[in-house]
Design a protein around this motif. Structure first.
Motif, PDB file in Angstrom:
ATOM      1  N   ILE A 263       0.729  -1.256  -0.099  1.00  0.00           N
ATOM      2  CA  ILE A 263      -0.101   0.260   0.213  1.00  0.00           C
ATOM      3  C   ILE A 263       0.743   1.541   0.368  1.00  0.00           C
ATOM      4  CG2 ILE A 263      -1.255   1.697   1.290  1.00  0.00           C
ATOM      5  CD1 ILE A 263      -2.567  -1.322   2.172  1.00  0.00           C
ATOM      6  N   CYS A 266       2.253   1.903  -3.590  1.00  0.00           N
ATOM      7  CA  CYS A 266       0.961   2.614  -4.367  1.00  0.00           C
ATOM      8  C   CYS A 266       0.717   3.912  -3.958  1.00  0.00           C
ATOM      9  CB  CYS A 266      -0.427   1.317  -4.176  1.00  0.00           C
ATOM     10  SG  CYS A 266       0.075  -0.026  -4.515  1.00  0.00           S
ATOM     11  N   LYS A 267       0.208   4.264  -2.108  1.00  0.00           N
ATOM     12  CA  LYS A 267       0.223   5.826  -2.318  1.00  0.00           C
ATOM     13  C   LYS A 267       1.669   6.611  -2.690  1.00  0.00           C
ATOM     14  CE  LYS A 267      -2.427   4.715   1.584  1.00  0.00           C
ATOM     15  NZ  LYS A 267      -2.552   6.068   3.096  1.00  0.00           N
ATOM     16  N   THR A 273      -5.440   0.050  -5.605  1.00  0.00           N
ATOM     17  CA  THR A 273      -4.905  -1.418  -5.054  1.00  0.00           C
ATOM     18  C   THR A 273      -6.236  -1.495  -4.787  1.00  0.00           C
ATOM     19  OG1 THR A 273      -3.260  -0.043  -3.530  1.00  0.00           O
ATOM     20  CG2 THR A 273      -3.381  -2.536  -2.693  1.00  0.00           C
ATOM     21  N   CYS A 292      -6.754  -7.636   6.607  1.00  0.00           N
ATOM     22  CA  CYS A 292      -6.484  -6.032   7.195  1.00  0.00           C
ATOM     23  C   CYS A 292      -6.705  -6.042   8.224  1.00  0.00           C
ATOM     24  CB  CYS A 292      -7.559  -5.107   6.598  1.00  0.00           C
ATOM     25  SG  CYS A 292      -7.387  -4.933   4.687  1.00  0.00           S
ATOM     26  N   ASP A 301      -7.453   2.626   3.496  1.00  0.00           N
ATOM     27  CA  ASP A 301      -5.998   2.643   2.602  1.00  0.00           C
ATOM     28  C   ASP A 301      -6.724   1.527   1.077  1.00  0.00           C
ATOM     29  OD1 ASP A 301      -4.926   4.960   4.356  1.00  0.00           O
ATOM     30  OD2 ASP A 301      -3.952   2.603   5.469  1.00  0.00           O
ATOM     31  N   LEU A 302      -7.366   1.033   1.033  1.00  0.00           N
ATOM     32  CA  LEU A 302      -7.887  -0.208   0.166  1.00  0.00           C
ATOM     33  C   LEU A 302      -8.646   0.704  -1.242  1.00  0.00           C
ATOM     34  CD1 LEU A 302      -7.205  -3.319   1.889  1.00  0.00           C
ATOM     35  CD2 LEU A 302      -6.276  -2.699  -0.046  1.00  0.00           C
TER      36      LEU A 302
END
Length: 488
Positions: A263, A266-267, A273, A292, A301-302
């Motif tokens: 994550i 990806c951010k 994601t 999670c 966050d996903l």
């Protein structure tokens, strides 16, 4: 990644080489005999070319009795396996009326909901009487019942997302959703060991697909950096969107995703994601909310959360959870929602009831007990297998534990010997795994008792000695006995 011992790799390659050599020789004789055969379709090309079905004819059919064994009971801790026989060297198998009672170490029945349940089963029967087995319609026509809407709200609440949409088949949830999310001009970065449903969904999307080394965030970052710098093929324009696809628990490895690190990558590169929780939702985490919860990751966050109801919840179908805007778009655009028959109402009720048990809304603490038991059973069984000297893949808390077999001759030997001692296991080989990495995949359930686990360990240990798949030195017997006594 798996590091194959040199001698094991050598003998495995030699075994496959021998099988392929004899297979090719048999094919030569087959072609020679076909020259004298008048049974040919004039003007038609062969529907199965020799090279395309070579593996099936020359390798798989020899051991097909180890796959697809029919059962005559619910997939509980113990199952009734239907006995089969063959009169043509395994080319075809015929069922008998006899069954064998076996310990079930192969089903995805992680929390034990697939068998009769005191809370779920009466409500499923009630829904069957009220709604019938099928809606006989798509979701956008007459296929949406009050149960479907209740389940979508419950799933969204359970996984921690604003909204969710459910589908009738877990495989289709991936293969039909991904092409709706991204198309030409987009980039999909996929883990090298992602499930076939993800692979087919990515291929069907028209997007460019790139693969990163299994569960390696550093290589994911390299791939993203390189692809963003290069842009689209030929035009080098910026990508329209980028989606990174990973699994919570990898079904053939039993490994947990390094979700927090992925994550973060990806951010950093502004990539979406997509998390597939087919094997993790309901099975791991203190309250069953998946990786999670287990890894301490905020679901917000996903971007896209996918899961199935076929494992922990004892039903069928799958879901996508995300923002309200995303789910609204999917309901307008996804073919699986627009054109496929909706999930059977009794199957929907099964999931609703199972989630309520997990959350304790049935008025008991059975859900918490099931979650504690699956975790204890999984960690105990994995630890004991490792102490015996088996090469076991995966992480603690994962109910999936592959035992490496490697050699093709050990695939049927392990499966048949376990069955002869009333233990049903699943063996996995090419094309589900790389050619040299055949394995037996053990799946543990909360419905397994301590006696069941000890029975399984005893049989697997004996068969492991017989077949020769204990690739590491075993711990002294006294230490193994002390380890088995601790969980009690």
């Amino acid at each position: 990644m798996i590091n194959i011992p040199y001698l094991t790799a050598l003998t495995t390659l030699f075994s496959y080489g021998l099988l392929f050599a004899f297979g090719q020789l048999r094919d030569l004789f087959r072609k020679f005999l076909e020259c004298f055969s008048s049974n040919k379709l004039q003007g038609y090309a062969p529907i199965c070319l020799g090279l395309e079905d070579f593996y099936t004819r020359r390798l798989y059919l020899r051991i097909q009795d180890c796959f697809g064994r029919p059962i005559a009971s619910a997939p509980d801790a113990w199952i009734d396996v239907v006995e089969c026989y063959s009169n043509d060297n395994n080319k075809t198998l015929k069922r008998t009326t006899k069954t064998t009672r076996c310990l079930n170490l192969g089903s995805y029945n992680y929390l034990g909901f697939a068998a009769a349940d005191e809370y779920c089963t009466p409500r499923v029967i009630q829904s069957l009487n009220k709604f019938s087995p099928s809606t006989c319609s798509t979701r956008v026509d007459g296929g949406t019942t009050a149960l479907h809407e209740e389940l979508e709200e419950l799933v969204a609440k359970f996984v921690g997302k604003p909204a969710a949409v459910v589908f009738g088949m877990g495989y289709v949830t991936n293969s039909a959703i991904i092409p709706v999310l991204i198309g030409k001009g987009g980039l999909i970065v996929s883990d090298s060991l992602n499930h076939n449903s993800i692979v087919n969904g990515a291929r069907g999307s028209g997007a460019t697909v790139r693969v990163f080394q299994h569960n390696t965030p550093s290589h994911l970052e390299e791939v993203l950096r390189e692809q963003i710098a290069d842009g689209q093929p030929r035009t080098h324009r910026p990508w329209k969107k980028i989606i990174v696809v990973v699994e919570g628990i990898y079904s053939m490895e039993g490994e947990l995703c390094k979700l927090r690190e992925i994550i973060a990558v990806c951010k950093k590169y502004k990539a979406y994601t997509y998390l597939d929780e087919a094997h993790s939702i309901g099975a791991v985490g203190k309250t069953g909310r998946g990786v999670c919860e287990l890894l301490g990751v905020d679901p917000s966050d996903l971007d896209i959360m996918m899961g199935t109801f076929t494992k922990s919840f004892g039903s069928c179908g799958g879901y996508i959870a995300g923002s309200k805007e995303l789910i609204k778009y999917l309901k307008y655009a996804c073919p699986a929602h627009l054109y496929a028959t909706s999930i059977s109402p009794p199957a929907v009720q099964q999931v609703i009831s199972a989630i309520k048990v997990i959350l304790g809304e049935d008025g008991s603490n059975r859900g918490a007990q099931k979650l504690a038991r699956i975790r204890e059973n999984s960690n105990f069984f994995r630890s004991e297998l490792q102490k015996m000297g088996f090469e076991v893949l995966g992480d603690n808390d994962s109910p999936v534990m592959p035992i490496m077999l490697y050699n093709p001759s050990k695939i049927p030997a392990f499966s048949r010997e376990c069955l002869s001692q009333n233990v049903a296991v699943v063996v996995v080989a090419f094309p589900a795994t790389p050619l040299l990495l055949a394995r037996a995949r053990i799946c543990i359930s909360a419905s397994h008792t301590k006696e069941d686990l000890m029975k399984g360990l005893e049989v697997i240990s004996k068969v492991g000695d017989l077949v020769g798949i204990k690739y590491f030195p075993a711990e002294p017997e006294q230490q193994q006995i002390e380890g088995r006594e601790k969980p009690a």
